[in-house]
Design a protein around this motif. Structure first.
Motif, PDB file in Angstrom:
ATOM      1  N   GLU A 212       0.822  -1.219   0.000  1.00  0.00           N
ATOM      2  CA  GLU A 212       0.000   0.000   0.000  1.00  0.00           C
ATOM      3  C   GLU A 212       0.852   1.264   0.000  1.00  0.00           C
ATOM      4  OE1 GLU A 212      -2.774  -0.161   3.209  1.00  0.00           O
ATOM      5  OE2 GLU A 212      -3.695  -2.035   2.529  1.00  0.00           O
ATOM      6  N   LYS A 213       2.144   1.175   0.349  1.00  0.00           N
ATOM      7  CA  LYS A 213       3.075   2.303   0.275  1.00  0.00           C
ATOM      8  C   LYS A 213       2.533   3.544   0.978  1.00  0.00           C
ATOM      9  CE  LYS A 213       5.098   0.712  -4.078  1.00  0.00           C
ATOM     10  NZ  LYS A 213       5.458   1.053  -5.470  1.00  0.00           N
ATOM     11  N   SER A 217       3.233   8.148   0.648  1.00  0.00           N
ATOM     12  CA  SER A 217       2.171   9.150   0.514  1.00  0.00           C
ATOM     13  C   SER A 217       2.018  10.009   1.761  1.00  0.00           C
ATOM     14  CB  SER A 217       0.837   8.456   0.210  1.00  0.00           C
ATOM     15  OG  SER A 217       0.508   7.531   1.249  1.00  0.00           O
ATOM     16  N   GLY A 218       3.018   9.959   2.666  1.00  0.00           N
ATOM     17  CA  GLY A 218       3.000  10.816   3.845  1.00  0.00           C
ATOM     18  C   GLY A 218       2.112  10.325   4.976  1.00  0.00           C
ATOM     19  N   ARG A 219       1.741   9.065   4.990  1.00  0.00           N
ATOM     20  CA  ARG A 219       0.859   8.516   6.040  1.00  0.00           C
ATOM     21  C   ARG A 219       1.683   7.609   6.956  1.00  0.00           C
ATOM     22  NH1 ARG A 219      -3.451   6.103   1.978  1.00  0.00           N
ATOM     23  NH2 ARG A 219      -4.389   5.227   3.882  1.00  0.00           N
ATOM     24  N   LEU A 286      12.841   9.052   8.569  1.00  0.00           N
ATOM     25  CA  LEU A 286      13.413   9.032   7.232  1.00  0.00           C
ATOM     26  C   LEU A 286      12.977   7.766   6.491  1.00  0.00           C
ATOM     27  CD1 LEU A 286      17.038  10.199   8.127  1.00  0.00           C
ATOM     28  CD2 LEU A 286      15.165  11.593   7.169  1.00  0.00           C
ATOM     29  N   PRO A 287      13.052   7.756   5.169  1.00  0.00           N
ATOM     30  CA  PRO A 287      12.670   6.546   4.423  1.00  0.00           C
ATOM     31  C   PRO A 287      13.466   5.322   4.861  1.00  0.00           C
ATOM     32  CG  PRO A 287      12.833   8.414   2.937  1.00  0.00           C
ATOM     33  CD  PRO A 287      13.325   8.897   4.251  1.00  0.00           C
TER      34      PRO A 287
END
Length: 333
Positions: A212-213, A217-219, A286-287
């Motif tokens: 769902e990534k 998407s900032g969630r 961070l990612p």
């Protein structure tokens, strides 16, 4: 010669008078008994014989036959055809009196055209009722205790239509249950689905979460909430740890005390620590932190998954033991 004619005229006159008198209406009253006990009722029989004439009518008092004899009710009249244009009317009048004495009742009249015909007048004697003296005083009777069943307390419509009401309730209940199943898309006749093992369920949920990534998407908060929930549910199903009701500190202590989860506790602690920063301190990771947290969760599940049953190893061991037993020489004493 004149004398026989006179006699003939007299006979004809008498015959005509008798015939005319026979055609006159007659009203007759009678009683079954001339004696009546006070408060009781008795019928007064009325009998009218008269030519059939629509203009003739009886005049019966409305309330009473005399001062102390009351008319309780009038029964239905019975009319009979006698022939030759004459009728007979019979009717009973119910009388009642509450005063003792001898009473002469008023007549009942029949009026036709301008003529009025009266009935005979009867005498009725009313006897008083014997009253108990005040020397004997009777108390009120006790309230009767009747045996009652459950059905006596139900309303009448429930008793009368109980089976129909029960049938309607069953039909409505079945319809409501069918609607509930259709709404939730549940088939009561479908085979029961086999429960998914906790390990497989956790892996599937983690893969779905990754696809769902949410972080991209900032969630991030939703991502870490679902990630920790997957691990909590896994601990509940795999080890019986009620992690959904525990804080992060309690989960760490419980994992450290369990031998099966102790070896991979660093992975769980890394996920819980990062999730607490994101959910409560509102820190945006961070990612690389997101990837590291997901990999730690997956690694924790992999490290604690159930071990396969050693069925093949046991079979090999049993076969080797049997072979060794056959090759060893037997000691005969």
């Amino acid at each position: 010669m004149l004398r026989p004619l006179r006699i003939l005229l007299i006979c004809l006159t008498a015959l005509l008078g008798t015939s005319a008198f026979a055609q006159n209406p007659s009203v007759k009253l009678s009683l079954d008994s001339a004696f009546l006990l006070m408060g009781r009722t008795t019928p007064l029989h009325l009998e009218l014989v008269a030519p059939e004439n629509p203009e003739g009518h009886l005049i019966i008092p409305k309330d009473s036959m005399c001062d102390k004899v009351e008319i309780l009710k009038l029964l239905k009249a019975d009319t009979t055809q006698l022939g030759n244009g004459r009728i007979e009317v019979k009717q009973d009048i119910i009388l009642q009196s509450f005063d003792s004495g001898v009473y002469r009742m008023n007549p009942i009249m029949y009026v036709v055209n301008n003529d009025t015909f009266r009935s005979n007048r009867l005498v009725l004697k009313v006897y008083p009722v014997e009253v108990d003296s005040l020397e004997t005083i009777h108390d009120y009777a006790d309230v009767a205790d009747i045996d009652r069943s459950f059905i006596d307390y139900l309303p009448d419509f429930v008793v009368n239509y109980g089976l129909w009401i029960l049938a309607v309730i069953i039909v409505l209940g079945g319809g409501a249950y069918a609607y509930y199943l259709l709404r939730n898309r549940k088939n009561p006749f479908a085979p029961v689905a086999k429960p998914v093992p906790p390990y497989e369920k956790a892996v599937d949920e983690l893969n779905r979460l990754q696809s769902e990534k949410l972080c991209e998407s900032g969630r991030e908060k939703e991502f870490y909430t679902r990630l920790t929930d997957i691990l909590r549910i896994y601990l509940q199903g795999r080890f019986g740890i009620n992690a959904m009701e525990m804080t992060s500190t309690q989960i760490r202590n419980t994992i450290n005390a369990n031998e099966e989860t102790r070896l991979s506790k660093e992975n769980m602690e890394r996920v819980l620590e990062t999730a607490d920063f994101v959910k409560f301190a509102k820190v945006r990771p961070l990612p690389d932190d997101n990837i590291r947290a997901f990999n730690s969760a997956m690694q924790f599940v992999e490290d604690t998954k159930p071990k396969p049953a050693p069925a093949e190893d046991s079979a090999v061991d049993i076969a080797d033991n049997n072979k060794n037993d056959k090759t060893q020489p037997k000691n005969h004493n």
